[in-house]
Design a protein around this motif. Structure first.
Motif, PDB file in Angstrom:
ATOM      1  N   ALA A   1       0.829  -1.212   0.000  1.00 25.82           N
ATOM      2  CA  ALA A   1       0.000   0.000   0.000  1.00 25.82           C
ATOM      3  C   ALA A   1       0.861   1.260   0.000  1.00 25.82           C
ATOM      4  O   ALA A   1       0.588   2.210  -0.748  1.00 25.82           O
ATOM      5  CB  ALA A   1      -0.945  -0.004   1.197  1.00 25.82           C
ATOM      6  N   VAL A   2       1.908   1.271   0.815  1.00 25.32           N
ATOM      7  CA  VAL A   2       2.793   2.440   0.879  1.00 25.32           C
ATOM      8  C   VAL A   2       3.519   2.630  -0.457  1.00 25.32           C
ATOM      9  O   VAL A   2       3.601   3.748  -0.979  1.00 25.32           O
ATOM     10  CB  VAL A   2       3.796   2.302   2.047  1.00 25.32           C
ATOM     11  CG1 VAL A   2       4.902   3.338   1.951  1.00 25.32           C
ATOM     12  CG2 VAL A   2       3.076   2.417   3.376  1.00 25.32           C
ATOM     13  N   THR A   3       4.007   1.541  -1.036  1.00 22.69           N
ATOM     14  CA  THR A   3       4.711   1.642  -2.311  1.00 22.69           C
ATOM     15  C   THR A   3       3.765   2.082  -3.427  1.00 22.69           C
ATOM     16  O   THR A   3       4.135   2.897  -4.282  1.00 22.69           O
ATOM     17  CB  THR A   3       5.384   0.304  -2.670  1.00 22.69           C
ATOM     18  OG1 THR A   3       6.190  -0.121  -1.563  1.00 22.69           O
ATOM     19  CG2 THR A   3       6.253   0.438  -3.898  1.00 22.69           C
ATOM     20  N   ALA A   4       2.540   1.558  -3.423  1.00 25.28           N
ATOM     21  CA  ALA A   4       1.555   1.970  -4.436  1.00 25.28           C
ATOM     22  C   ALA A   4       1.241   3.455  -4.294  1.00 25.28           C
ATOM     23  O   ALA A   4       1.135   4.169  -5.299  1.00 25.28           O
ATOM     24  CB  ALA A   4       0.283   1.134  -4.315  1.00 25.28           C
ATOM     25  N   SER A   5       1.098   3.937  -3.077  1.00 30.07           N
ATOM     26  CA  SER A   5       0.852   5.365  -2.870  1.00 30.07           C
ATOM     27  C   SER A   5       2.018   6.200  -3.379  1.00 30.07           C
ATOM     28  O   SER A   5       1.824   7.257  -3.981  1.00 30.07           O
ATOM     29  CB  SER A   5       0.637   5.663  -1.382  1.00 30.07           C
ATOM     30  OG  SER A   5      -0.499   5.034  -0.916  1.00 30.07           O
ATOM     31  N   TYR A   6       3.215   5.719  -3.131  1.00 29.54           N
ATOM     32  CA  TYR A   6       4.417   6.406  -3.607  1.00 29.54           C
ATOM     33  C   TYR A   6       4.421   6.487  -5.133  1.00 29.54           C
ATOM     34  O   TYR A   6       4.722   7.538  -5.715  1.00 29.54           O
ATOM     35  CB  TYR A   6       5.650   5.663  -3.088  1.00 29.54           C
ATOM     36  CG  TYR A   6       6.964   6.281  -3.479  1.00 29.54           C
ATOM     37  CD1 TYR A   6       7.377   7.488  -2.935  1.00 29.54           C
ATOM     38  CD2 TYR A   6       7.800   5.646  -4.384  1.00 29.54           C
ATOM     39  CE1 TYR A   6       8.593   8.056  -3.286  1.00 29.54           C
ATOM     40  CE2 TYR A   6       9.023   6.197  -4.742  1.00 29.54           C
ATOM     41  CZ  TYR A   6       9.406   7.397  -4.189  1.00 29.54           C
ATOM     42  OH  TYR A   6      10.610   7.957  -4.543  1.00 29.54           O
TER      43      TYR A   6
ATOM     44  N   ASN B   1       9.478   3.685 -11.940  1.00 23.14           N
ATOM     45  CA  ASN B   1       8.217   3.045 -11.574  1.00 23.14           C
ATOM     46  C   ASN B   1       8.106   1.623 -12.098  1.00 23.14           C
ATOM     47  O   ASN B   1       7.352   0.823 -11.535  1.00 23.14           O
ATOM     48  CB  ASN B   1       7.026   3.870 -12.058  1.00 23.14           C
ATOM     49  CG  ASN B   1       6.767   5.059 -11.182  1.00 23.14           C
ATOM     50  OD1 ASN B   1       7.259   5.145 -10.063  1.00 23.14           O
ATOM     51  ND2 ASN B   1       5.997   5.997 -11.680  1.00 23.14           N
ATOM     52  N   GLN B   2       8.835   1.275 -13.142  1.00 22.95           N
ATOM     53  CA  GLN B   2       8.774  -0.091 -13.645  1.00 22.95           C
ATOM     54  C   GLN B   2       9.168  -1.091 -12.564  1.00 22.95           C
ATOM     55  O   GLN B   2       8.479  -2.080 -12.337  1.00 22.95           O
ATOM     56  CB  GLN B   2       9.685  -0.246 -14.868  1.00 22.95           C
ATOM     57  CG  GLN B   2       9.188   0.481 -16.080  1.00 22.95           C
ATOM     58  CD  GLN B   2      10.165   0.422 -17.238  1.00 22.95           C
ATOM     59  OE1 GLN B   2      11.313   0.015 -17.099  1.00 22.95           O
ATOM     60  NE2 GLN B   2       9.702   0.838 -18.407  1.00 22.95           N
TER      61      GLN B   2
ATOM     62  N   ARG C   1       4.115   9.860  -8.134  1.00 21.04           N
ATOM     63  CA  ARG C   1       5.207  10.153  -9.066  1.00 21.04           C
ATOM     64  C   ARG C   1       5.071   9.363 -10.352  1.00 21.04           C
ATOM     65  O   ARG C   1       5.970   8.651 -10.773  1.00 21.04           O
ATOM     66  CB  ARG C   1       6.539   9.883  -8.395  1.00 21.04           C
ATOM     67  CG  ARG C   1       6.621   8.515  -7.745  1.00 21.04           C
ATOM     68  CD  ARG C   1       7.840   8.333  -6.911  1.00 21.04           C
ATOM     69  NE  ARG C   1       9.023   8.646  -7.625  1.00 21.04           N
ATOM     70  CZ  ARG C   1       9.906   7.766  -8.069  1.00 21.04           C
ATOM     71  NH1 ARG C   1       9.739   6.508  -7.835  1.00 21.04           N
ATOM     72  NH2 ARG C   1      10.969   8.144  -8.718  1.00 21.04           N
ATOM     73  N   LEU C   2       3.942   9.494 -10.995  1.00 23.07           N
ATOM     74  CA  LEU C   2       3.677   8.761 -12.226  1.00 23.07           C
ATOM     75  C   LEU C   2       4.566   9.199 -13.389  1.00 23.07           C
ATOM     76  O   LEU C   2       4.716   8.474 -14.365  1.00 23.07           O
ATOM     77  CB  LEU C   2       2.203   8.908 -12.623  1.00 23.07           C
ATOM     78  CG  LEU C   2       1.209   8.205 -11.706  1.00 23.07           C
ATOM     79  CD1 LEU C   2      -0.209   8.476 -12.173  1.00 23.07           C
ATOM     80  CD2 LEU C   2       1.472   6.715 -11.632  1.00 23.07           C
ATOM     81  N   ASN C   3       5.177  10.348 -13.280  1.00 23.70           N
ATOM     82  CA  ASN C   3       6.040  10.826 -14.359  1.00 23.70           C
ATOM     83  C   ASN C   3       7.408  10.152 -14.375  1.00 23.70           C
ATOM     84  O   ASN C   3       8.152  10.286 -15.326  1.00 23.70           O
ATOM     85  CB  ASN C   3       6.212  12.343 -14.269  1.00 23.70           C
ATOM     86  CG  ASN C   3       6.859  12.771 -12.978  1.00 23.70           C
ATOM     87  OD1 ASN C   3       6.703  12.121 -11.941  1.00 23.70           O
ATOM     88  ND2 ASN C   3       7.580  13.867 -13.010  1.00 23.70           N
ATOM     89  N   LYS C   4       7.759   9.419 -13.361  1.00 17.55           N
ATOM     90  CA  LYS C   4       9.061   8.732 -13.263  1.00 17.55           C
ATOM     91  C   LYS C   4       8.929   7.321 -13.835  1.00 17.55           C
ATOM     92  O   LYS C   4       8.928   6.327 -13.122  1.00 17.55           O
ATOM     93  CB  LYS C   4       9.536   8.650 -11.810  1.00 17.55           C
ATOM     94  CG  LYS C   4       9.532   9.962 -11.079  1.00 17.55           C
ATOM     95  CD  LYS C   4      10.675  10.824 -11.525  1.00 17.55           C
ATOM     96  CE  LYS C   4      10.727  12.052 -10.634  1.00 17.55           C
ATOM     97  NZ  LYS C   4      11.582  13.061 -11.124  1.00 17.55           N
ATOM     98  N   PHE C   5       8.821   7.229 -15.142  1.00 19.97           N
ATOM     99  CA  PHE C   5       8.495   5.976 -15.827  1.00 19.97           C
ATOM    100  C   PHE C   5       9.508   4.866 -15.555  1.00 19.97           C
ATOM    101  O   PHE C   5       9.140   3.759 -15.178  1.00 19.97           O
ATOM    102  CB  PHE C   5       8.369   6.242 -17.330  1.00 19.97           C
ATOM    103  CG  PHE C   5       7.914   5.051 -18.104  1.00 19.97           C
ATOM    104  CD1 PHE C   5       6.593   4.649 -18.066  1.00 19.97           C
ATOM    105  CD2 PHE C   5       8.804   4.325 -18.882  1.00 19.97           C
ATOM    106  CE1 PHE C   5       6.158   3.555 -18.790  1.00 19.97           C
ATOM    107  CE2 PHE C   5       8.376   3.228 -19.609  1.00 19.97           C
ATOM    108  CZ  PHE C   5       7.053   2.836 -19.560  1.00 19.97           C
ATOM    109  N   LYS C   6      10.770   5.122 -15.752  1.00 17.44           N
ATOM    110  CA  LYS C   6      11.803   4.086 -15.588  1.00 17.44           C
ATOM    111  C   LYS C   6      11.859   3.563 -14.154  1.00 17.44           C
ATOM    112  O   LYS C   6      11.946   2.361 -13.923  1.00 17.44           O
ATOM    113  CB  LYS C   6      13.169   4.640 -15.988  1.00 17.44           C
ATOM    114  CG  LYS C   6      13.275   4.983 -17.449  1.00 17.44           C
ATOM    115  CD  LYS C   6      14.133   3.986 -18.135  1.00 17.44           C
ATOM    116  CE  LYS C   6      14.357   4.450 -19.557  1.00 17.44           C
ATOM    117  NZ  LYS C   6      14.209   3.410 -20.512  1.00 17.44           N
TER     118      LYS C   6
END
Length: 187
Positions: free
Chosen positions: A114-119, A130-131, A123-128
């Motif tokens: 849950a914490v990682t998903a919120s993080y 976020n993978q 920051r959806l703009n950090k594509f690499k």
């Protein structure tokens, strides 16, 4: 032209995979959301799928919107509420096949997811970057299924959460690619 055609085939395959996984997750939720499962948890599973269906049918059309951000953050909230609904139900918190101490591991895995998903949602703009984080959350959710403190019923509902996360990840990667291409066409 052939490269563009292959790219559109890949996008179509991902869209169909997301549709199939969504339907599969809903079927799992319907079959395994039995009488022992807390009512709040049953409702939250279906709210999660309704949210993803809404985004898949309508929300993705709004470029540069925050709807996917809200979907990811609400998913994290649903994980926390599922944990809470299971913890307060004494009949459900200890399964027949699992020791009671697995409940702590399950809470830790769910909270970390849950914490990682919120993080990620922030920051959806950090594509690499976020993978890897999307994969990390998926691993946590699969481990949560394995350490499920209840029986088969809870394990499959928790598998539904992992499937829902995969659909959200597909939505994110498709949205990012399509929006990046749309932005490059404008420039």
């Amino acid at each position: 032209m052939e490269k563009e055609n292959n790219k559109s085939k890949g996008i179509s395959a991902l869209i169909w995979a997301a549709i199939f996984l969504t339907l599969f997750g809903i079927v799992i939720a319907i079959i395994y959301a039995g009488a022992r499962l807390p009512a709040l948890r049953k409702l939250l599973v279906f709210v999660g799928y309704a949210m993803v269906i809404f985004y898949g049918a309508y929300g993705y059309k709004q470029p540069h919107g925050n709807l996917l951000r809200y979907v990811v953050v609400i998913f994290a909230f649903l994980l926390v509420m599922e944990n809470y609904s299971t913890a307060i139900n004494a009949d459900f918190s200890v399964g027949n096949n699992s020791p009671e101490n697995y409940r702590g591991i399950e809470i830790l895995l769910t909270s970390s997811a849950a914490v990682t998903a919120s993080y990620i949602g922030g920051r959806l703009n950090k594509f690499k970057k976020n993978q890897g984080l999307f994969a990390f959350v998926l691993v946590l959710l699969i481990l949560r299924c394995l350490f499920s403190s209840a029986d088969e019923e809870a394990m499959f509902v928790e598998l539904g959460d992992a499937i829902l996360w995969v659909v959200i990840a597909i939505s994110y990667f498709l949205r990012y690619t399509l929006h990046k291409e749309a932005a490059s066409e404008v420039l």
